[in-house]
Design an enzyme around this catalytic site. Structure first.
Site, PDB file in Angstrom:
ATOM      1  CD  GLU A  92      -6.298   5.345   8.351  1.00  9.35           C
ATOM      2  OE1 GLU A  92      -5.530   6.182   8.850  1.00  9.35           O
ATOM      3  OE2 GLU A  92      -6.025   4.667   7.354  1.00  9.35           O
ATOM      4  CG  ASP A 100      -6.192   2.380  14.805  1.00 10.94           C
ATOM      5  OD1 ASP A 100      -6.260   2.308  16.048  1.00 10.94           O
ATOM      6  OD2 ASP A 100      -5.153   2.691  14.197  1.00 10.94           O
ATOM      7  CG  HIS A 106      -4.961   1.912  10.494  1.00 11.90           C
ATOM      8  ND1 HIS A 106      -4.731   2.743  11.569  1.00 11.90           N
ATOM      9  CD2 HIS A 106      -4.344   2.478   9.426  1.00 11.90           C
ATOM     10  CE1 HIS A 106      -4.008   3.778  11.158  1.00 11.90           C
ATOM     11  NE2 HIS A 106      -3.756   3.639   9.876  1.00 11.90           N
ATOM     12  CE  LYS A 123       0.299   6.391   4.366  1.00 14.28           C
ATOM     13  NZ  LYS A 123      -0.872   5.922   5.139  1.00 14.28           N
ATOM     14  CG  ASN A 164      -3.118   9.057   4.506  1.00 10.70           C
ATOM     15  OD1 ASN A 164      -2.063   8.760   3.967  1.00 10.70           O
ATOM     16  ND2 ASN A 164      -3.622   8.340   5.504  1.00 10.70           N
ATOM     17  CD  GLU A 186      -6.543   2.910   3.749  1.00  5.57           C
ATOM     18  OE1 GLU A 186      -6.238   3.284   4.887  1.00  5.57           O
ATOM     19  OE2 GLU A 186      -5.962   1.967   3.158  1.00  5.57           O
ATOM     20  CE  LYS A 213      -2.451   1.570   3.600  1.00  7.15           C
ATOM     21  NZ  LYS A 213      -3.501   1.523   4.649  1.00  7.15           N
ATOM     22  CG  ASP A 245      -4.294   5.693   2.890  1.00  8.88           C
ATOM     23  OD1 ASP A 245      -5.259   6.466   2.780  1.00  8.88           O
ATOM     24  OD2 ASP A 245      -3.826   5.351   4.001  1.00  8.88           O
ATOM     25  CD  GLU A 298      -1.741  -0.162   7.548  1.00  9.02           C
ATOM     26  OE1 GLU A 298      -1.518   0.691   6.664  1.00  9.02           O
ATOM     27  OE2 GLU A 298      -2.440   0.076   8.553  1.00  9.02           O
TER      28      GLU A 298
END
Length: 356
Positions: free
Chosen positions: A244, A267, A294, A163, A194, A218, A161, A192, A314
């Site tokens: 998460e 998470d 997460h 970012k 974020n 994500e 994964k 991701d 993860e």
């Protein structure tokens, strides 16, 4: 058996490399190590984490304050969890207080399972089993991501994964395609954002990535924009992943009701620890949603074994630089430790070196 004392230790844990995201860089992980001692001599261990070093003192104080409310109580984690929720009802259990609850709850369950001489998963009625593992890293451009992909393959992960959320979509696409080429067809790629995009931009970028063969996309928009997430999920064929930032099971329940994603990844800390995770896993099972983890790889490995819809674990090893046992990853799978509790044992010399 009663809770006798709880020690909190704030540290800046070392990382193999900095984790760069669209909103900043984490070069060391701010953690509060939590050690729960019982009057029978058992010690449970876990940790809480916060992304900003500036907030580490506040998190340590929150954990210690909740811990003070538990001294002398029987070591019955569900009952202690309910006790803390009642005590804090007027203030609520979100933000740092919810984080503190999650970390403390994990340490209590660890002590409970250690007292039974069993790994947490087995104490919860499940069996240990290999879990499909992915390597979780930061933001890398099309050139730098190739080395990261090669490292992922060499380490034996099933997935990677990365970012995304560069200033331009062209940079996102270039990084995705470079990673896919380097990984080949047998290793999954997740991305991701974020929470870095507005809804219109997220819709445009995610649709443009829909044919890139991604395992999931994500958090393209703010985590609490459930309506926006639902609109994106409906528009894509690529699965949308969120979770998460569920602060307790109630927020996961609301996301499921809103059809805000195709997948969920709570998470272990934000979901309010082991107690909250068990409720969340029941929600995922009822909704038929694959559930991943997460961070918190130690506790997550045990909990995913007890999760009916377990999907991926993860691996972003925040506490690895302070822990005795290395992770066991082979042929794309992570094998949880077959030791009592969660399996955390601190390297006290390293804890002392990185203590704040």
């Amino acid at each position: 058996m009663k809770i006798a004392s709880i020690r909190t230790t704030p540290v800046l844990a070392p990382l193999p490399r900095a984790v760069r995201t669209a909103s900043g860089t984490i070069d060391r992980f701010p953690l509060v190590l939590i050690d729960v001692s019982t009057d029978s001599g058992w010690v449970g261990r876990a940790y809480a984490q916060v992304y900003l070093p500036e907030l580490l003192p506040a998190l340590e104080r929150a954990v210690a304050s909740l811990a003070d409310m538990t001294i002398g109580l029987p070591l019955a984690p569900r009952d202690v969890h309910a006790h803390l929720l009642r005590r804090c009802r007027l203030f609520g259990m979100k933000g740092l207080l919810g984080v503190a609850l999650g970390g403390l709850d994990m340490a209590l369950w660890d002590a409970w399972a250690r007292a039974r001489g069993e790994p947490l998963a087995r104490a919860l009625g499940a069996e240990l089993r290999p879990l499909r593992a992915y390597h979780s890293v930061g933001l890398y451009d099309a050139t730098a991501v190739v080395a990261i992909a090669q490292e992922t393959l060499a380490a034996g992960f099933s997935g990677l994964k990365i970012k995304v959320g560069f200033p331009t979509f062209a940079e996102d696409l270039a990084a995705v395609r470079a990673a896919k080429r380097a990984l080949g067809n047998s290793t999954a790629l997740m991305i991701d954002y974020n929470q870095s995009l507005t809804l219109p931009e997220a819709m445009a970028r995610c649709k443009a990535l829909d044919d890139e063969g991604l395992e999931w996309i994500e958090e393209p928009v703010l985590a609490d924009d459930l309506e926006g997430c639902a609109r994106i999920a409906e528009a894509l064929t690529t699965p949308l992943q969120i979770g998460e930032n569920f602060h307790g099971p109630a927020e996961m329940r609301a996301a499921i009701a809103a059809r805000a994603s195709d997948l969920v990844m709570p998470d272990a800390q934000f979901i309010h620890g082991v107690t909250g995770w068990l409720e969340a896993s029941a929600l995922a099972r009822t909704a038929g949603l694959p559930m991943s983890s997460h961070t918190f790889v130690e506790a997550s490995a045990q909990l995913l074994c007890a999760t009916p819809t377990a999907h991926w674990i993860e691996v972003l090893d925040a506490a690895g630089g302070l822990r005795h046992a290395p992770l066991n990853i082979k042929d794309g799978m992570l094998m949880p430790w077959d030791t009592p509790g969660i399996g955390l044992e601190w390297r006290e010399d390293r804890v002392a070196r990185h203590r704040v």
